[in-house]
Write a protein that holds these residues in place. Sequence first.
Motif, short mmCIF file in Angstrom:
data_model
loop_
_atom_site.label_atom_id
_atom_site.label_comp_id
_atom_site.label_asym_id
_atom_site.label_seq_id
_atom_site.Cartn_x
_atom_site.Cartn_y
_atom_site.Cartn_z
N PRO A 21 5.54 2.19 -14.85
CA PRO A 21 4.74 1.06 -14.34
C PRO A 21 5.21 0.61 -12.97
O PRO A 21 6.32 0.92 -12.52
CB PRO A 21 4.97 -0.03 -15.40
N LEU A 22 4.34 -0.11 -12.25
CA LEU A 22 4.61 -0.56 -10.88
C LEU A 22 5.25 -1.93 -10.88
O LEU A 22 4.92 -2.79 -11.70
CB LEU A 22 3.32 -0.60 -10.08
N THR A 23 6.13 -2.15 -9.93
CA THR A 23 6.71 -3.47 -9.70
C THR A 23 5.80 -4.25 -8.76
O THR A 23 4.89 -3.68 -8.14
CB THR A 23 8.10 -3.33 -9.05
N PRO A 24 5.98 -5.57 -8.62
CA PRO A 24 5.17 -6.33 -7.66
C PRO A 24 5.26 -5.78 -6.24
O PRO A 24 4.28 -5.77 -5.49
CB PRO A 24 5.74 -7.74 -7.77
N GLY A 25 6.46 -5.32 -5.84
CA GLY A 25 6.59 -4.74 -4.50
C GLY A 25 5.78 -3.47 -4.34
O GLY A 25 5.16 -3.21 -3.30
N ASP A 26 5.82 -2.65 -5.41
CA ASP A 26 5.04 -1.41 -5.37
C ASP A 26 3.55 -1.71 -5.27
O ASP A 26 2.80 -1.02 -4.56
CB ASP A 26 5.33 -0.56 -6.61
N ARG A 27 3.11 -2.76 -6.00
CA ARG A 27 1.69 -3.11 -5.95
C ARG A 27 1.30 -3.61 -4.55
O ARG A 27 0.20 -3.34 -4.08
CB ARG A 27 1.40 -4.19 -7.00
N HIS A 28 2.23 -4.32 -3.89
CA HIS A 28 1.93 -4.78 -2.54
C HIS A 28 1.78 -3.58 -1.58
O HIS A 28 0.85 -3.53 -0.77
CB HIS A 28 3.04 -5.71 -2.05
N ARG A 29 2.72 -2.66 -1.70
CA ARG A 29 2.62 -1.48 -0.84
C ARG A 29 1.36 -0.68 -1.15
O ARG A 29 0.75 -0.09 -0.26
CB ARG A 29 3.87 -0.62 -1.00
N LEU A 30 0.96 -0.65 -2.39
CA LEU A 30 -0.26 0.06 -2.76
C LEU A 30 -1.48 -0.59 -2.12
O LEU A 30 -2.37 0.10 -1.61
CB LEU A 30 -0.41 0.07 -4.29
#
Length: 503
Positions: free
Chosen positions: A125-134
């Motif tokens: 699963p994605l972290t909040p930071g990963d979702r932002h970069r996405l």
Amino acid sequence: MSEWMAMGLGAGAGFVALALSVFSRPGRHTRSPMPEARPDDEVAFLLGDGVVIHCTPAAESLLPTGLRPETDWAALYRILEPRFPTLPAAMPQQAGTFAAADDPDVQLRCVPVGGMIRMVLEAPPLTPGDRHRLAVDQCLLSHLRAAADIMPSPAWRSTADGRTVWRNAAYDAVCFGLGQDPETECPFDLTRTDKGAADATRVALTIDGKARWFEVTTHALEDGEFHHFAHAIDTVIEAEIAQRNFVQTLTKTFAHLPIGLAVFDRNRQLVLFNPALVDLTSLPVGFLSGRPNLMSFFDHMRDKRIMPEPKNYQSWRVQLSDVVDAARDDRYCETWNLPSGLTYKITGRPHPDGAVAFLMEDISSEITLTRQFRSELELSQAVIETLEDPVAVFSQLGVLTFCNEAYRELWQTDPDSAFADTTIGDATQIWQQACQPSPIWGEIREFVTILTDRVQWESEVAHKTGARLLCRVEPLIAGATLVRFTEITARNATVPSDRVETV
């Protein structure tokens, strides 16, 4: 944009989130435990008889609108294969797991279920930071997608075996104009390049009944695939054809020119020559057709003894650049006296775009004629110098052409040292000033320039020194006139003093 590309880009957008899981690999860094994926986030497909029967909402978002709800395995394979290269082209019938090429933590798991196949995409699963970069990457992806769609030149990416894995709208337009399927056919026949190198290939296509030319630049990528960019060069091809036709026209025009012509381009390579150059230089046609450079051209002429041997040929080769500069400024003109006895006149002329042309003319006959004429003049002058009487010869136009030393001494003049030609008017003025008044000077001027039949005549004049002179005026060939002055002595004192004409 084509359906295929839409599928590919949609799949890429969905898989970006999974790719970012690389940040959670062990050994990279330590972070807080991630929440488990919710059921709504599950990416799963249910396939039967080679068709997608059902898929979750997250999986459905990966499919272009045109492929839903009945997407076959071939379309799904084109979406999944770029990231899962080990996935077989035929739909799996047994359980199996396929890892993503860019992240082994992302896996595609196939499970048989009651005669059907369930395919589940699994990833951390994605972290909040990963979702932002996405989100940032998706924004950039939309910009790149829009730029690729409005690009006027076809662009596409292919694998080593020539299969197209990405393309833009201009590429599809070319395929549709040719009646080809952009999914399976590539309209451009290209020459593959080495890894890391770039190559440009010209390709001609007939689109909607009209010939179109493209120059395709191919770039080899590190992963073994190729990126291609096709630029329309119709105007360049038309200009080259017009230039080639113009050169052919010039070649036909100069084919009958007796003067040898050699045109060198700005790179000093021979680009145009005529048959007269072959006749004058005896250089092989094959050598000239091979577009030799300027230095090689003159080297072969030296070997054929078509140019005078310089005292120091090596220094002359160095000075050849000065010859080219002089020809470019229209200042080069030389006469070559060859060992064979021939005489060539070499002239350099500038041409557009830094080109230079050399004209080679055989002037042997003109030189021979000039030498013969000069020899005859010298002979005539020598004959006149043997005469004791002062003699002057005038042309039909009244210009003094010959006079002897006795004439110069009698009239104290040297016509050869004068800047301008001495005419019959100038000569009679000198005679009149040195003699007693006489009416014959005007008659002599009229006789010299008259065009009707003329007869010889003579008359006596008195020089201011007291000498008596007999002036004889005789017509010559080609309208020339001879004027001869003889001093009257006691031996010939019986000559009448008035004008006498003889036939």
